[in-house]
Design a protein around this motif. Structure first.
Motif, PDB file in Angstrom:
ATOM      1  N   MET A   1     -11.563  32.529 -75.909  1.00  0.00           N
ATOM      2  CA  MET A   1     -12.632  31.963 -75.081  1.00  0.00           C
ATOM      3  C   MET A   1     -13.850  32.882 -75.069  1.00  0.00           C
ATOM      4  SD  MET A   1     -10.392  30.536 -71.853  1.00  0.00           S
ATOM      5  CE  MET A   1     -11.870  30.114 -70.937  1.00  0.00           C
ATOM      6  N   LEU A   2     -13.598  34.185 -75.048  1.00  0.00           N
ATOM      7  CA  LEU A   2     -14.711  35.138 -75.090  1.00  0.00           C
ATOM      8  C   LEU A   2     -15.479  35.026 -76.396  1.00  0.00           C
ATOM      9  CD1 LEU A   2     -16.053  37.685 -73.708  1.00  0.00           C
ATOM     10  CD2 LEU A   2     -14.525  39.040 -75.155  1.00  0.00           C
ATOM     11  N   LEU A   3     -14.766  34.950 -77.510  1.00  0.00           N
ATOM     12  CA  LEU A   3     -15.432  34.815 -78.806  1.00  0.00           C
ATOM     13  C   LEU A   3     -16.167  33.490 -78.927  1.00  0.00           C
ATOM     14  CD1 LEU A   3     -12.790  36.289 -81.299  1.00  0.00           C
ATOM     15  CD2 LEU A   3     -14.778  37.411 -80.285  1.00  0.00           C
ATOM     16  N   ALA A   4     -15.648  32.464 -78.263  1.00  0.00           N
ATOM     17  CA  ALA A   4     -16.299  31.151 -78.328  1.00  0.00           C
ATOM     18  C   ALA A   4     -17.686  31.175 -77.705  1.00  0.00           C
ATOM     19  CB  ALA A   4     -15.441  30.100 -77.634  1.00  0.00           C
ATOM     20  N   THR A   5     -17.908  32.075 -76.753  1.00  0.00           N
ATOM     21  CA  THR A   5     -19.231  32.153 -76.127  1.00  0.00           C
ATOM     22  C   THR A   5     -20.295  32.668 -77.092  1.00  0.00           C
ATOM     23  OG1 THR A   5     -18.802  34.405 -75.297  1.00  0.00           O
ATOM     24  CG2 THR A   5     -18.182  32.559 -73.876  1.00  0.00           C
ATOM     25  N   LEU A   6     -19.864  33.253 -78.213  1.00  0.00           N
ATOM     26  CA  LEU A   6     -20.837  33.745 -79.195  1.00  0.00           C
ATOM     27  C   LEU A   6     -21.630  32.608 -79.830  1.00  0.00           C
ATOM     28  CD1 LEU A   6     -18.711  36.502 -81.000  1.00  0.00           C
ATOM     29  CD2 LEU A   6     -20.719  36.882 -79.563  1.00  0.00           C
ATOM     30  N   VAL A   7     -21.056  31.419 -79.872  1.00  0.00           N
ATOM     31  CA  VAL A   7     -21.725  30.292 -80.528  1.00  0.00           C
ATOM     32  C   VAL A   7     -22.480  29.421 -79.538  1.00  0.00           C
ATOM     33  CG1 VAL A   7     -20.001  30.271 -82.364  1.00  0.00           C
ATOM     34  CG2 VAL A   7     -19.687  28.805 -80.371  1.00  0.00           C
ATOM     35  N   ILE A   8     -22.452  29.780 -78.256  1.00  0.00           N
ATOM     36  CA  ILE A   8     -23.172  28.992 -77.247  1.00  0.00           C
ATOM     37  C   ILE A   8     -24.626  29.454 -77.203  1.00  0.00           C
ATOM     38  CG2 ILE A   8     -23.338  28.394 -74.805  1.00  0.00           C
ATOM     39  CD1 ILE A   8     -20.366  28.838 -74.558  1.00  0.00           C
TER      40      ILE A   8
ATOM     41  N   PHE B   1     -19.985  40.296 -78.269  1.00  0.00           N
ATOM     42  CA  PHE B   1     -19.944  41.052 -79.513  1.00  0.00           C
ATOM     43  C   PHE B   1     -19.498  42.488 -79.268  1.00  0.00           C
ATOM     44  CE2 PHE B   1     -22.091  44.091 -82.322  1.00  0.00           C
ATOM     45  CZ  PHE B   1     -21.555  43.723 -83.544  1.00  0.00           C
ATOM     46  N   GLY B   2     -19.987  43.112 -78.196  1.00  0.00           N
ATOM     47  CA  GLY B   2     -19.603  44.482 -77.884  1.00  0.00           C
ATOM     48  C   GLY B   2     -18.127  44.598 -77.557  1.00  0.00           C
ATOM     49  N   ILE B   3     -17.606  43.646 -76.802  1.00  0.00           N
ATOM     50  CA  ILE B   3     -16.178  43.654 -76.479  1.00  0.00           C
ATOM     51  C   ILE B   3     -15.346  43.462 -77.742  1.00  0.00           C
ATOM     52  CG2 ILE B   3     -14.361  42.474 -75.186  1.00  0.00           C
ATOM     53  CD1 ILE B   3     -16.489  41.749 -73.102  1.00  0.00           C
ATOM     54  N   PHE B   4     -15.777  42.554 -78.609  1.00  0.00           N
ATOM     55  CA  PHE B   4     -15.072  42.324 -79.865  1.00  0.00           C
ATOM     56  C   PHE B   4     -15.083  43.583 -80.730  1.00  0.00           C
ATOM     57  CE2 PHE B   4     -15.550  41.268 -84.396  1.00  0.00           C
ATOM     58  CZ  PHE B   4     -14.302  40.714 -84.647  1.00  0.00           C
ATOM     59  N   LEU B   5     -16.239  44.229 -80.844  1.00  0.00           N
ATOM     60  CA  LEU B   5     -16.348  45.438 -81.668  1.00  0.00           C
ATOM     61  C   LEU B   5     -15.444  46.542 -81.141  1.00  0.00           C
ATOM     62  CD1 LEU B   5     -17.908  46.774 -84.045  1.00  0.00           C
ATOM     63  CD2 LEU B   5     -19.558  47.587 -82.359  1.00  0.00           C
ATOM     64  N   MET B   6     -15.436  46.759 -79.822  1.00  0.00           N
ATOM     65  CA  MET B   6     -14.601  47.805 -79.249  1.00  0.00           C
ATOM     66  C   MET B   6     -13.114  47.452 -79.373  1.00  0.00           C
ATOM     67  SD  MET B   6     -16.627  50.143 -78.471  1.00  0.00           S
ATOM     68  CE  MET B   6     -15.262  51.150 -77.900  1.00  0.00           C
ATOM     69  N   ARG B   7     -12.784  46.189 -79.208  1.00  0.00           N
ATOM     70  CA  ARG B   7     -11.383  45.789 -79.348  1.00  0.00           C
ATOM     71  C   ARG B   7     -10.888  46.046 -80.755  1.00  0.00           C
ATOM     72  NH1 ARG B   7      -8.288  41.703 -82.362  1.00  0.00           N
ATOM     73  NH2 ARG B   7      -6.420  41.279 -81.106  1.00  0.00           N
ATOM     74  N   GLN B   8     -11.704  45.694 -81.764  1.00  0.00           N
ATOM     75  CA  GLN B   8     -11.307  45.925 -83.152  1.00  0.00           C
ATOM     76  C   GLN B   8     -11.148  47.406 -83.448  1.00  0.00           C
ATOM     77  OE1 GLN B   8     -10.324  42.759 -83.593  1.00  0.00           O
ATOM     78  NE2 GLN B   8     -10.885  43.037 -85.740  1.00  0.00           N
ATOM     79  N   ALA B   9     -12.070  48.221 -82.935  1.00  0.00           N
ATOM     80  CA  ALA B   9     -12.004  49.653 -83.196  1.00  0.00           C
ATOM     81  C   ALA B   9     -10.824  50.298 -82.472  1.00  0.00           C
ATOM     82  CB  ALA B   9     -13.312  50.311 -82.777  1.00  0.00           C
ATOM     83  N   LEU B  10     -10.581  49.897 -81.228  1.00  0.00           N
ATOM     84  CA  LEU B  10      -9.511  50.508 -80.438  1.00  0.00           C
ATOM     85  C   LEU B  10      -8.135  50.058 -80.884  1.00  0.00           C
ATOM     86  CD1 LEU B  10     -11.153  50.319 -76.904  1.00  0.00           C
ATOM     87  CD2 LEU B  10     -10.549  52.393 -78.145  1.00  0.00           C
ATOM     88  N   SER B  11      -8.055  48.937 -81.600  1.00  0.00           N
ATOM     89  CA  SER B  11      -6.759  48.485 -82.093  1.00  0.00           C
ATOM     90  C   SER B  11      -6.154  49.484 -83.070  1.00  0.00           C
ATOM     91  CB  SER B  11      -6.891  47.111 -82.764  1.00  0.00           C
ATOM     92  OG  SER B  11      -7.280  46.133 -81.827  1.00  0.00           O
TER      93      SER B  11
END
Length: 269
Positions: free
Chosen positions: A104-111, A145-155
């Motif tokens: 749902m968070l990523l879906a807001t990128l296209v709104i 986008f910032g949350i996605f970037l940090m999630r990918q890096a912290l994984s």
């Protein structure tokens, strides 16, 4: 031959990138009637101070720069904090509905932002925050986008490193500050540039949320320089030059970590 071809191609690319900005800086020092002469003037003129004082009289340059600096700095710092905390939670905690929330968070990128303008305006109106810094800053603290970037890096951050800190008695916030932030410094540097760039150049929402001239940010104030009958292009180009400087300085400060930060966020799964 290949070496000379490559050198020529790089020189041409450098000229295409730097040439327009150089002309912008030089044109900002000329008066209006000399800007569009042919051949173009590539040397500094003598009207920099006149254009600067004209900007101060037209839009209150000092005031709008201060407004932009406050809004952009607080929005960037707040966005970094929210992105780190949320990214850490999505990457290292298991809780019910985590994947659904992340989708749902990523879906807001296209709104489009236009869809959110009326609800945001209603919210700020009900909270009596219009024409204030919080009206611009608060809706932009959560950056998908910032949350996605940090999630990918912290994984990709080893869980053993975090477990060792927990064994030593560190709480989650202390782990984030003492372990996560130092390790993720390149990613944070890249995200800082993105967040500041978006905040500094934001036009639509500040235009709606800030009603008085005293609260205007630089992009909104610059739009008022384009008159219906007459436009002082010397002032417009000088304002454009000034608006690019903070972002360039920030990029030069973080340039060594920028690319590595992007790669870290893009390759961790």
């Amino acid at each position: 031959m290949k070496r000379w071809t490559l050198t020529f191609a790089l020189a041409a690319a450098f000229g295409l990138c730097v040439g327009p900005f150089y002309w912008l800086v030089m044109a900002a020092t000329h008066e209006d009637k000399d800007i569009f002469t042919w051949p173009p003037k590539f040397l500094p003129g003598g009207h920099l101070w006149d254009n600067l004082t004209g900007l101060e009289e037209s839009i209150g340059l000092t005031r709008v720069l201060l407004n932009s600096a406050v809004v952009s700095t607080l929005q960037t710092v707040g966005g970094l904090i929210v992105s780190v905390l949320a990214g850490y939670a999505f990457a290292k905690f298991d809780f019910r509905g985590k994947n659904i929330l992340f989708v749902m968070l990523l879906a807001t990128l296209v709104i489009p932002i236009q869809v959110r303008l009326i609800p945001l305006f209603e919210m700020m109106l009900n909270f009596d925050l219009l024409d204030s810094y919080p009206a611009v800053i608060l809706p932009n603290l959560t950056v998908p986008f910032g949350i996605f970037l940090m999630r990918q890096a912290l994984s990709g951050l080893p869980d053993e490193l975090l477990d060792a800190a927990r064994v030593d008695g560190a709480g989650e916030l202390r782990i984030i500050w003492r372990v996560v932030v130092p390790v993720m410094r390149p990613v944070l540097a890249a995200l800082t540039i993105f967040l500041f760039l978006w905040a500094w150049n934001d036009f639509v929402w500040p235009l709606i949320a800030l009603r008085s001239a005293e609260m205007q940010t630089l992009p909104v104030a610059m739009a008022t320089l384009n008159g219906l009958a007459n436009t002082d292009f010397g002032q417009v180009l000088l304002a454009s030059t000034i608006s690019t400087l903070p972002v360039m300085i920030l990029f030069l400060f973080f340039q060594r970590q920028f690319i590595s930060g992007l790669l870290a966020g893009a390759t961790k799964g």
